[in-house]
Scaffold this active site. Structure first.
Site, PDB file in Angstrom:
ATOM      1  N   LYS A  46      -8.636  -1.901   6.752  1.00 29.94           N
ATOM      2  CA  LYS A  46      -8.390  -3.341   6.537  1.00 29.94           C
ATOM      3  C   LYS A  46      -8.713  -3.829   5.132  1.00 29.94           C
ATOM      4  O   LYS A  46      -9.033  -5.003   4.914  1.00 29.94           O
ATOM      5  CB  LYS A  46      -9.142  -4.212   7.565  1.00 29.94           C
ATOM      6  CG  LYS A  46      -9.025  -3.807   9.000  1.00 29.94           C
ATOM      7  CD  LYS A  46      -7.660  -3.354   9.428  1.00 29.94           C
ATOM      8  CE  LYS A  46      -6.615  -4.440   9.401  1.00 29.94           C
ATOM      9  NZ  LYS A  46      -5.248  -3.823   9.616  1.00 29.94           N
ATOM     10  N   HIS A 101      -8.950   7.358   5.119  1.00 32.45           N
ATOM     11  CA  HIS A 101     -10.144   6.494   5.253  1.00 32.45           C
ATOM     12  C   HIS A 101     -11.420   7.348   5.182  1.00 32.45           C
ATOM     13  O   HIS A 101     -12.501   6.874   5.523  1.00 32.45           O
ATOM     14  CB  HIS A 101     -10.153   5.781   6.612  1.00 32.45           C
ATOM     15  CG  HIS A 101      -9.082   4.753   6.804  1.00 32.45           C
ATOM     16  ND1 HIS A 101      -8.658   3.905   5.818  1.00 32.45           N
ATOM     17  CD2 HIS A 101      -8.363   4.415   7.913  1.00 32.45           C
ATOM     18  CE1 HIS A 101      -7.718   3.099   6.300  1.00 32.45           C
ATOM     19  NE2 HIS A 101      -7.515   3.389   7.563  1.00 32.45           N
ATOM     20  N   SER A 131     -10.363  -9.417   9.267  1.00 33.57           N
ATOM     21  CA  SER A 131      -9.099  -8.701   9.417  1.00 33.57           C
ATOM     22  C   SER A 131      -9.205  -7.654  10.545  1.00 33.57           C
ATOM     23  O   SER A 131      -8.320  -7.532  11.388  1.00 33.57           O
ATOM     24  CB  SER A 131      -8.745  -8.024   8.085  1.00 33.57           C
ATOM     25  OG  SER A 131      -7.524  -7.357   8.174  1.00 33.57           O
TER      26      SER A 131
END
Ligand code: A3P
Length: 293
Positions: A46, A101, A131
């Site tokens: 995010k 990530h 988010s």
């Protein structure tokens, strides 16, 4: 593997999204064969991943810039650790673009040759929290958030995909000298997209003319990505990731400071205290408000 639950796969101290993982692939990440000219986007979830995927794909592919072919951006910049649309992702011609990530300590050991280019995009964590909170209620593969109060605790405890935000950012920043890395701030990209596109293209050593830059900036604005089915991953989200409702999307608001519309004064103060403590001594800059910086 030391702990599991329905949604998260806890592996080597880090939480992965369980349903998109293959444990053998994770075991072998360290030895993943990289090429010197690979380019990786690294983010905590995010923080502007699909935005940077779009920018990088536009920088590298003329056909994307000129809109002369339709290809999912995720096929051009696939995830390293997640099994989603990984069609021929290893045998692509160089330079290969990837996103991940992963925390700094789980990336393939070849990253340390300092040739692989890494673009780390970070965002102020209050906006990341908001988010992520909304996204968790959109995507079936994430544990639903009951209310913001409890979700904030889950986020601060790192019981989410990506684990503890503070660890992710501090880890990468404090080990930046081990890598060939460019730090980009979401808020700076938002405030000055053109300069950000220049910065990224210089870093990846791509010489672009003004028309190219115009085309990239134009196709990477929030509004244009939101209405571009390939850029907003609408079909992927619906068919391959899976949404709880038809309303769910990646392109939600795309602003700086939406946290002010959600956090109570008390929640905000608590967040600030934890931020001060966890980020103590860090020289990273943050922008919390659209009028700042
Ligand atoms: P919001 O939920 O605050 O709107 P990721 O791709 O890492 O999952 O991040 C998603 C966030 O990036 C969403 O934030 C999304 O709106 C925002 N985003 C994506 N493209 C953007 C763009 N072109 N400009 C600004 N924000 C963008």
């Amino acid at each position: 593997m030391d702990n599991t639950d329905e949604y998260l796969l806890h592996f080597k101290g880090y939480n992965f999204e369980r349903s998109l993982c293959d444990i053998d692939q994770l075991e072998n990440l360290d030895d993943f064969e990289i090429r010197d000219d690979d380019v990786f986007i690294v983010t905590y979830p995010k923080s502007g991943t699909i935005w940077t995927q779009q920018i990088l794909s536009l920088i590298y592919f003329e056909k994307h810039r000129k809109r002369t072919e339709t290809m999912e951006t995720l096929d051009r910049v696939p995830f390293l650790e997640y099994n989603i649309r990984k069609v021929n992702y290893l045998n692509r011609p160089s330079p290969r673009l990837f996103c991940t990530h992963l925390p700094y300590y789980l990336v393939p050991k070849g990253f340390k040759n300092k040739k692989v280019k890494i673009i780390y995009v970070y965002r102020n964590p209050k906006d990341v929290l908001i988010s992520f909170y909304h996204f968790s209620n959109v995507v079936v593969r994430l544990e639903e958030a009951q209310d913001l109060e409890s979700y904030m605790e889950r986020f601060l405890d790192g019981k989410v995909v990506g684990s503890v935000w503070f660890d992710h950012i501090r880890g990468w920043y404090e080990h930046r000298h081990d890598f060939n890395i460019l730090f980009m701030m979401y808020e700076e990209m938002k405030k000055d997209l053109r300069s950000s596109v220049y910065k990224i293209s210089r870093f990846v050593e791509k010489d672009l003319n003004e028309d190219d830059i115009d085309a990239i900036v134009n196709q990477a604005t929030f509004q244009n990505m939101k209405s571009d089915p390939r850029a907003n991953y609408k079909a992927i989200l619906k068919n391959e990731i899976g949404t709880r409702t038809d309303e769910g999307h990646f392109m939600r608001k795309g602003t700086i400071g939406d946290w002010k519309n959600h956090l109570t004064v008390k929640q905000n103060e608590r967040f600030d205290r934890i931020f001060q403590r966890k980020m103590k001594g860090s020289t990273l800059k943050f922008i919390w408000d659209i009028n700042e910086g």
